[in-house]
Design an enzyme around this catalytic site. Structure first.
Site, PDB file in Angstrom:
ATOM      1  N   LYS A 116       0.832  -1.208   0.000  1.00 15.83           N
ATOM      2  CA  LYS A 116       0.000   0.000   0.000  1.00 15.83           C
ATOM      3  C   LYS A 116       0.870   1.263   0.000  1.00 15.83           C
ATOM      4  CE  LYS A 116      -3.720  -2.176   2.739  1.00 15.83           C
ATOM      5  NZ  LYS A 116      -4.827  -2.578   1.895  1.00 15.83           N
ATOM      6  N   GLU A 200      -2.673   6.812   7.904  1.00 13.86           N
ATOM      7  CA  GLU A 200      -3.590   7.640   7.119  1.00 13.86           C
ATOM      8  C   GLU A 200      -4.485   8.428   8.045  1.00 13.86           C
ATOM      9  OE1 GLU A 200      -5.838   5.242   4.381  1.00 13.86           O
ATOM     10  OE2 GLU A 200      -4.117   4.967   3.053  1.00 13.86           O
ATOM     11  N   HIS A 235     -14.402  -3.783   8.464  1.00 19.16           N
ATOM     12  CA  HIS A 235     -13.708  -3.396   7.235  1.00 19.16           C
ATOM     13  C   HIS A 235     -13.813  -4.444   6.145  1.00 19.16           C
ATOM     14  CE1 HIS A 235     -12.244  -0.021   9.454  1.00 19.16           C
ATOM     15  NE2 HIS A 235     -11.583  -0.774  10.301  1.00 19.16           N
ATOM     16  N   ARG A 292      -6.925  -8.000  -9.494  1.00 13.52           N
ATOM     17  CA  ARG A 292      -7.613  -9.276  -9.783  1.00 13.52           C
ATOM     18  C   ARG A 292      -9.085  -8.980 -10.005  1.00 13.52           C
ATOM     19  NH1 ARG A 292     -10.262  -9.274  -4.845  1.00 13.52           N
ATOM     20  NH2 ARG A 292      -8.991  -8.432  -3.163  1.00 13.52           N
TER      21      ARG A 292
HETATM   22  P1  ADP Z   1      -7.856  -3.967   2.636  1.00 17.46           P
HETATM   23  O1  ADP Z   1      -6.582  -4.245   1.909  1.00 17.46           O
HETATM   24  O2  ADP Z   1      -7.977  -4.748   3.885  1.00 17.46           O
HETATM   25  O3  ADP Z   1      -9.044  -4.050   1.722  1.00 17.46           O
HETATM   26  P2  ADP Z   1      -8.213  -1.090   2.517  1.00 17.46           P
HETATM   27  O4  ADP Z   1      -7.097  -0.130   2.564  1.00 17.46           O
HETATM   28  O5  ADP Z   1      -8.857  -1.317   1.209  1.00 17.46           O
HETATM   29  O6  ADP Z   1      -7.704  -2.453   3.123  1.00 17.46           O
HETATM   30  O7  ADP Z   1      -9.304  -0.640   3.569  1.00 17.46           O
HETATM   31  C1  ADP Z   1     -10.390  -1.471   3.920  1.00 17.46           C
HETATM   32  C2  ADP Z   1     -11.517  -0.636   4.507  1.00 17.46           C
HETATM   33  O8  ADP Z   1     -11.067   0.117   5.652  1.00 17.46           O
HETATM   34  C3  ADP Z   1     -12.073   0.426   3.573  1.00 17.46           C
HETATM   35  O9  ADP Z   1     -13.039  -0.106   2.710  1.00 17.46           O
HETATM   36  C4  ADP Z   1     -12.640   1.434   4.541  1.00 17.46           C
HETATM   37  O10 ADP Z   1     -13.884   1.014   5.050  1.00 17.46           O
HETATM   38  C5  ADP Z   1     -11.670   1.398   5.692  1.00 17.46           C
HETATM   39  N1  ADP Z   1     -10.632   2.446   5.536  1.00 17.46           N
HETATM   40  C6  ADP Z   1      -9.470   2.317   4.886  1.00 17.46           C
HETATM   41  N2  ADP Z   1      -8.768   3.470   4.933  1.00 17.46           N
HETATM   42  C7  ADP Z   1      -9.501   4.353   5.632  1.00 17.46           C
HETATM   43  C8  ADP Z   1      -9.326   5.712   6.047  1.00 17.46           C
HETATM   44  N3  ADP Z   1      -8.226   6.386   5.749  1.00 17.46           N
HETATM   45  N4  ADP Z   1     -10.308   6.295   6.773  1.00 17.46           N
HETATM   46  C9  ADP Z   1     -11.429   5.614   7.099  1.00 17.46           C
HETATM   47  N5  ADP Z   1     -11.647   4.342   6.754  1.00 17.46           N
HETATM   48  C10 ADP Z   1     -10.709   3.695   6.032  1.00 17.46           C
HETATM   49 MG    MG Z   2      -9.421  -2.963   0.112  1.00 15.85          MG
END
Ligand code: ADP
Ligand code: MG
Ligand code: ADP
Length: 665
Positions: A116, A200, A235, A292
């Protein structure tokens, strides 16, 4: 185009890929673990190769075994599905080294998006808007803490290698940072083998909006619009839809172009998803790219009329994208619900077991069910407990929602606990119905979504009682047939021999409480008394587990599926689980105790231990049943008389079959 492909996956996605391959005239090779020898994807494929033991790291995750299977079967390409090896760059490289096409992006693109933090660096350079935060290489805890203070709380610490909602920690205030960092790193190491983190700004009330992109090896790249995946628990996505409610054409173009820029920045080829986190005002930031096919791709297929697996196969075979950007359009609205074997009321705890009864709603142009299981299959503890994806489509969101409510209500599963009731409440909840979406919706609506347990509705109790009575009648008839004396009064279960005052009580447990239904026998009906009220009731068995019930002047169609002492009552689109109070189904009549003793599970009668007509004491052994490699002794429930045995030694009996006619003193 390929003539034979191997699918390096299992479950619904393997079945999904096979379906398109078959339509295109491509032969398919399934791979499977020992636990999946009889799985639906193995049954559907043209041929199948055993990989190894159930554990994924000994089967579905072993690249060499999969490549060996491809070589042995002559498969020209490998579709990795999602999960397992789908985002594994070494596997993508190994495919190339073995002269097999990996149906996915180049290994370099997987690598670029795999971390990431690295992805954010690249995206920043490509002018894609980023979530404010720190994604540098310096992992000194003091520096990370200082960065978090600078971003301003709340912040989210994320494992750079994370996925599946794992490896994230929300930090509300500076004092909590060191502990949260340490715990995030521990989880990152154990889950992903890499404790690199990024920080973040935590967006409050955000929406998860992602863009489906597709690129070919001729330099074309398009976006197939957005999906809203804001409804999440821990999440993880639960319900997805397309298009995103409230999306304007201008914002859609802006997000689509940002996603295409993201894909181009890493030389992307194939299907990919660029995930954005969006504020309520519509402003959005890049979160990550999934290299994917996504679980939720069907909603995009429903609104665009395209088959994304077909696109993947074409692109992997070197063909150009089937359509250009301006030929793509959105039609209608689609929703997808993930149906899991899990207990929503117990923190979404996975449930395992056999799908004793499984009846999905009928498929049509509006309703699609993507599944990897059929009735009788097992939800094992080895893999994801997803039972199916239920996808609906209609001209607009409200109509699609109505279809979803109906389809969820029609979905019947018995044998494992499912999230169906939870999903039904979710689509009925005003916040979701009104498209007031954000990733905290489930948490915010928890009073509505997790209501306190309620007393069993009276109709459900009556239906459960009718189920017992009908089933007993049937068992009595079967026993009569088996005994060769179909007219013997001892086989009747209509209560006639219990004198005029004939009455008995059927007990059910509902969680903690015991609820009872009194049964009185009228000439051609039952008088059922529950909650102090009596209803004249008739029941008639229809096909399968369904039966028609008349309650005074009302007529209902219901089903009851029995699994051990559990009774799944399906009525008016809801499932209620009750437990029969006495596993031996001992029934009691007013003053007199009488009735039948039934088999607690399917088995074989090995010995009869009393004579018909014999008087016995309470607890006296009456019969031995062999089931599940063990012997079970059926004993007298009270002092009384053995009237008759329903089976001879050596006979096979089904679960719930009446074994002994017994009258207590
Ligand atoms: P993963 O690889 O587990 O899918 P993501 O980075 O896509 O991780 O984040 C998964 C979820 O976490 C997002 O869909 C959102 O709901 C929450 N999330 C991620 N980043 C943030 C953020 N900066 N602020 C609030 N919620 C977040
Ligand atoms: Mg994700
Ligand atoms: P068949 O064996 O032909 O399917 P039935 O449908 O009448 O015959 O029922 C037999 C099955 O019914 C048994 O396997 C048992 O699991 C189940 N059963 C037991 N009790 C009940 C009940 N109260 N309601 C519905 N089904 C039941």
């Amino acid at each position: 185009m390929f003539t034979k492909i191997l699918i390096a996956n299992r479950g619904e996605i393997a079945c999904r890929v096979i379906k398109t391959a078959r339509r295109l005239g491509i032969r398919t090779v399934a791979v499977y673990s020992e636990a999946d020898a009889n799985a639906r994807h193995v049954r559907l494929a043209d041929e199948a190769v055993l990989l190894g033991p159930a554990a994924a790291r000994e089967s579905y995750l072993v690249g060499e075994k999969i490549l060996d299977a491809a070589r042995r079967t002559g498969a020209q390409a490998i579709h990795p599905g999602y999960g397992f090896l789908s985002e594994n760059e070494e596997f993508a490289e190994a495919c190339a080294a073995h002269g097999v096409v990996f149906i996915g992006p180049p290994a370099s693109a997987i690598r670029a998006m795999g971390s990431k933090s690295e992805a954010k660096k690249l995206m920043g350079a490509a002018q894609v808007p980023l979530t404010p935060g720190y994604h540098g290489d310096d992992q000194d805890p003091a520096l990370l803490h200082k960065e978090a203070d600078g971003i301003g709380y709340p912040v989210l610490i994320k494992a750079a290698a994370g996925g599946g909602g794992k490896g994230m920690r929300l930090v509300e205030k500076s004092g909590d940072f060191p502990e949260a960092l340490a715990s995030c790193k521990r989880e990152a190491i154990s889950s992903f083998g890499d404790d690199h983190v990024l920080i973040e700004k935590y967006i409050t009330r955000p929406r998860h909006i992602e863009i489906q992109v597709f690129a070919d090896s001729h330099g074309n790249c398009v976006y197939l619009f957005e999906r809203d995946c804001s409804v999440q628990r821990r999440h993880q996505k639960v319900l997805e839809e397309a298009p995103a409610p409230g999306m304007t054409a201008a914002r859609r173009r802006e997000m689509g172009q940002a996603a295409v820029a993201a894909a181009k920045a890493v030389g992307y080829v194939g299907a990919g998803t660029v995930e954005f986190i969006a504020n309520q005002d519509g402003s959005f930031y890049f979160m990550e790219m999934n290299t994917r096919l996504q679980v939720e791709h069907p909603v995009t297929e429903m609104i665009t009329g395209q088959d994304l697996v077909e696109w993947q196969l074409r692109v992997a075979a070197g063909q150009p994208l089937p359509l250009a950007q301006d030929a793509l359009a959105i039609r209608g609205h689609a929703l997808e619900a993930r149906i899991y074997a899990e207990d929503a009321d117990k923190g979404f705890l996975p449930s395992t077991g056999r799908l004793v009864s499984l009846a999905p709603p009928a498929e049509s142009l509006n309703v699609r069910v993507d599944t990897g299981v059929e009735e009788g299959d097992e939800i094992s503890p080895y893999y994801d407990p997803m039972i199916a994806k239920l996808i609906v489509w209609d001209e607009h969101r409200d109509a699609a929602l109505a279809r979803m409510r109906k389809a969820l209500a029609d979905y019947r599963v018995a044998g494992v606990t499912t999230n169906l009731a939870f999903l039904s409440r979710l689509v009925a909840c005003p916040a979701f119905a009104g498209a007031d979406l954000d990733t905290g919706l489930i948490e915010r609506q928890k009073d509505f979504l997790f209501p306190a347990a309620q007393a069993v509705p009276r109709d459900v109790l009556l239906v459960a009682a009718v189920g017992e009575l009908l089933w007993e009648q049937r068992a009595a008839k079967d026993a009569a047939r088996a005994s060769g004396d179909p007219w013997s009064p001892w086989h009747a279960r209509d209560g006639w021999r219990m004198n005029l005052s004939a009455a008995r009580t059927l007990g059910f447990r509902d969680g903690e409480g015991l609820v009872e239904v009194q049964v009185g026998y009228a000439r051609d009906a039952w008088q059922l008394t529950a909650n102090g009220q009596t209803t004249l009731t008739r029941g008639k068995k229809l096909e399968d587990d369904r039966f028609a019930v008349e309650l005074d002047d009302r007529r209902l169609i219901a089903s009851v599926v029995a699994v051990d002492d559990k009774r799944h009552v399906f009525l008016h689109g809801a499932t209620h689980v009750l437990f029969r109070d006495d596993p031996l189904h001992l029934v009691e009549a007013g003053g007199n105790t009488g009735g039948g003793l039934t088999a607690p599970m399917p088995g074989k009668v090995v010995a009869l231990l009393a004579q018909p007509g014999q008087k016995v004491d309470k607890g006296a052994p009456l019969l031995i049943l062999e089931a599940m490699k063990m012997e079970h002794t059926i004993t007298a429930p009270a002092a009384g008389t053995v009237e008759a045995f329903c089976y001879a030694a050596g006979e096979q009996v089904s679960d719930g079959a009446a074994l002994v006619e017994f009258t207590a003193d």
